[in-house]
Design a protein around this motif. Structure first.
Motif, short mmCIF file in Angstrom:
data_model
loop_
_atom_site.label_atom_id
_atom_site.label_comp_id
_atom_site.label_asym_id
_atom_site.label_seq_id
_atom_site.Cartn_x
_atom_site.Cartn_y
_atom_site.Cartn_z
N UNK A 19 -50.42 5.26 40.08
CA UNK A 19 -50.78 4.05 40.83
C UNK A 19 -49.58 3.60 41.68
N UNK A 20 -48.40 3.60 41.10
CA UNK A 20 -47.20 3.18 41.83
C UNK A 20 -46.90 4.16 42.96
N UNK A 21 -47.00 5.45 42.70
CA UNK A 21 -46.77 6.46 43.74
C UNK A 21 -47.72 6.27 44.91
N UNK A 22 -49.01 6.10 44.62
CA UNK A 22 -49.99 5.90 45.69
C UNK A 22 -49.69 4.64 46.48
N UNK A 23 -49.32 3.56 45.78
CA UNK A 23 -49.03 2.28 46.44
C UNK A 23 -47.79 2.37 47.32
N UNK A 24 -46.74 3.01 46.80
CA UNK A 24 -45.48 3.11 47.55
C UNK A 24 -45.59 4.06 48.74
N UNK A 25 -46.32 5.15 48.56
CA UNK A 25 -46.45 6.14 49.62
C UNK A 25 -47.41 5.71 50.72
#
Length: 181
Positions: free
Chosen positions: A119-125
């Motif tokens: 979730x964090x990876x998708x949000x940050x990217x």
């Protein structure tokens, strides 16, 4: 795909390619009915009925770099291997939703994997896309919404490494709190 987080990452890439501006990812672990459900819903460009009927075939893809698309067929296989199924709904110009169910205690059900990291990876990217993550265990629920996070962060980017670490820890702690079975 060796875990559910990888399936989610793959399916969400379809939503991103479909120009979605809001992607909702939900996980519902219902121990009373022994069902794990994941659902991904977007407001992207959607698909027509003919493409929806064919998209479960691995040789159906919109990609131009290769002629196979394995995300949805692999998710379908994972669900079916653990006594589950998928439902796919889409409407051109409205968006797409996919839901996969699994028998929660089935020996072939993939583990959840690093959901918080995903979730964090998708949000940050993808800082221009809003993500809403809902994790429910029986009646207990946790909601993570990047619109709220971005509002609190003000001028700090969600992709900042310190923020990413904090967000992953926050998601993990909140999900751990709802694991009261």
């Amino acid at each position: 795909m060796n875990n559910i987080a990888m399936h989610i990452l793959d399916i969400v890439q379809n939503s991103i390619s479909a120009k979605a501006k809001l992607i909702e990812i939900s996980i519902h672990e219902n121990y009373n009915s022994n069902i794990l459900t994941i659902a991904i819903k977007d407001n992207g460009i959607g698909m027509d009925e003919e493409f929806v009927a064919r998209v479960i075939d691995p040789y159906t893809t919109t990609r131009t770099t290769r002629k196979v698309g394995l995300g949805i067929p692999l998710l379908k296989d994972s669900a079916q291997q653990s006594n589950g199924y998928i439902k796919l709904n889409s409407e051109k110009g409205i968006g797409t939703s996919i839901q996969a169910t699994f028998q929660n205690d089935h020996i072939d059900r993939p583990p959840l994997g690093d959901i918080a990291g995903t979730i964090v990876l998708l949000s940050a990217a993808n800082p221009d896309i809003d993500f809403k993550y809902i994790h429910q265990i029986n009646e207990n629920k946790y909601v993570f919404d990047t619109r709220e996070i971005k509002n609190v962060l003000d001028d700090v980017r969600i992709s900042d490494p310190k923020i990413r670490g904090y967000l992953k820890e926050m998601i993990n702690e909140n999900v751990k709190e709802i694991y009261v079975i």
